[in-house]
Design a protein around this motif. Structure first.
Motif, PDB file in Angstrom:
ATOM      1  N   GLY A   1       3.423   5.322  -6.761  1.00  0.00           N
ATOM      2  CA  GLY A   1       2.408   5.077  -7.463  1.00  0.00           C
ATOM      3  C   GLY A   1       1.594   3.694  -7.212  1.00  0.00           C
ATOM      4  O   GLY A   1       0.966   3.133  -7.992  1.00  0.00           O
ATOM      5  N   GLY A   2       2.072   2.943  -6.063  1.00  0.00           N
ATOM      6  CA  GLY A   2       1.553   1.763  -5.951  1.00  0.00           C
ATOM      7  C   GLY A   2      -0.025   1.875  -5.641  1.00  0.00           C
ATOM      8  O   GLY A   2      -0.623   2.600  -5.387  1.00  0.00           O
ATOM      9  N   ASP A   3      -0.617   0.517  -5.925  1.00  0.00           N
ATOM     10  CA  ASP A   3      -2.197   0.575  -5.755  1.00  0.00           C
ATOM     11  C   ASP A   3      -2.648  -0.035  -4.493  1.00  0.00           C
ATOM     12  O   ASP A   3      -3.905  -0.176  -4.551  1.00  0.00           O
TER      13      ASP A   3
ATOM     14  N   THR B   1       3.027  -3.635 -10.056  1.00  0.00           N
ATOM     15  CA  THR B   1       1.731  -4.172  -9.371  1.00  0.00           C
ATOM     16  C   THR B   1       2.150  -4.657  -8.139  1.00  0.00           C
ATOM     17  O   THR B   1       3.356  -4.808  -7.888  1.00  0.00           O
ATOM     18  N   THR B   2       0.934  -4.658  -7.164  1.00  0.00           N
ATOM     19  CA  THR B   2       1.270  -5.099  -6.016  1.00  0.00           C
ATOM     20  C   THR B   2       2.061  -6.359  -6.043  1.00  0.00           C
ATOM     21  O   THR B   2       2.651  -6.747  -5.311  1.00  0.00           O
TER      22      THR B   2
ATOM     23  N   SER C   1      -2.623   1.107  -0.529  1.00  0.00           N
ATOM     24  CA  SER C   1      -2.289   2.008   0.359  1.00  0.00           C
ATOM     25  C   SER C   1      -1.509   1.552   1.675  1.00  0.00           C
ATOM     26  O   SER C   1      -0.380   2.098   2.095  1.00  0.00           O
ATOM     27  N   GLU C   2      -1.841   0.425   2.365  1.00  0.00           N
ATOM     28  CA  GLU C   2      -0.946  -0.062   3.244  1.00  0.00           C
ATOM     29  C   GLU C   2       0.395  -0.256   2.804  1.00  0.00           C
ATOM     30  O   GLU C   2       1.454   0.170   3.474  1.00  0.00           O
ATOM     31  N   LEU C   3       0.678  -0.984   1.463  1.00  0.00           N
ATOM     32  CA  LEU C   3       1.839  -1.469   1.149  1.00  0.00           C
ATOM     33  C   LEU C   3       2.578  -0.227   0.834  1.00  0.00           C
ATOM     34  O   LEU C   3       3.906  -0.020   0.942  1.00  0.00           O
ATOM     35  N   LYS C   4       2.125   0.851   0.105  1.00  0.00           N
ATOM     36  CA  LYS C   4       2.406   2.075  -0.301  1.00  0.00           C
ATOM     37  C   LYS C   4       3.057   2.788   0.781  1.00  0.00           C
ATOM     38  O   LYS C   4       4.208   3.288   0.759  1.00  0.00           O
ATOM     39  N   ASP C   5       2.303   2.933   2.081  1.00  0.00           N
ATOM     40  CA  ASP C   5       2.805   3.571   3.227  1.00  0.00           C
ATOM     41  C   ASP C   5       4.149   2.979   3.740  1.00  0.00           C
ATOM     42  O   ASP C   5       5.100   3.412   4.117  1.00  0.00           O
TER      43      ASP C   5
END
Length: 184
Positions: free
Chosen positions: A146-148, A37-38, A150-154
């Motif tokens: 698979g993170g939820d 999870t984030t 988008s900023e953190l995933k990038d």
């Protein structure tokens, strides 16, 4: 064994928030490739960065020449990722709470490094660095896929190459003077 698998499946299916937290804490998520999870990702990254900065500051004082060179790079790079993460959280782009201190597992490793010297320090330090960077690469790969958020995933995806290089460097500790030199 069958009961353990069934029990873990029930826990994982109990609810997404619970599954991620329990799964991340126990290592189940990593084993089955589930994104954290984030909140879990932010917590794990923040603790990892704190451990990296503190343990490598010790290596700058106590380590051999190779470890000192490695440590300088780790302090610089993990200070940057820590700052990046704090910026994402404080900007409101990422909804999570940053931990203020190490968890007990990382604190006990740091305490052990504080007490060690010479070959004992080197052995523990090198082992911890390889382990920590393997964990970080897994964590960042899973979140980037698979993170939820988008900023953190990038950000996770952009940070991965540096972490993979850190892992390679950590695996070279104790093998020769090539640590810190760029590879082509």
């Amino acid at each position: 064994m069958k009961r353990t698998i069934i029990a873990l499946s029930c826990v994982l299916l109990a609810g997404p928030a619970l599954a991620q937290s329990v799964g991340e804490k126990t290592g189940v998520n990593s084993a089955i490739g589930v994104a954290p999870t984030t909140a879990d990702f932010v917590k794990e990254v923040a603790i990892s960065d704190m451990f990296e900065i503190q343990s490598n500051k010790l290596a700058e004082q106590k380590g051999n020449a190779q470890e000192k060179s490695f440590a300088q790079q780790m302090v610089t790079d993990h200070t940057k990722t820590s700052s990046d993460l704090k910026g994402l959280v404080s900007s409101g782009k990422v909804q999570a709470t940053l931990p203020a201190e190490l968890d007990s597992s990382h604190q006990s490793k740091l305490d052990k490094l504080n007490k060690a010297s010479g070959k004992d320090f080197s052995s523990d330090f090198e082992s911890y660095q390889v382990s920590a960077h393997k964990d970080a690469v897994s964590l960042f790969e899973r979140y980037a896929k698979g993170g939820d958020n988008s900023e953190l995933k990038d950000w996770a995806g952009k940070t991965l190459p540096t972490l993979r290089h850190h892992l390679e460097m950590a695996q070279e500790l104790g093998k020769g003077p090539s640590v810190g030199q760029s590879r082509k």
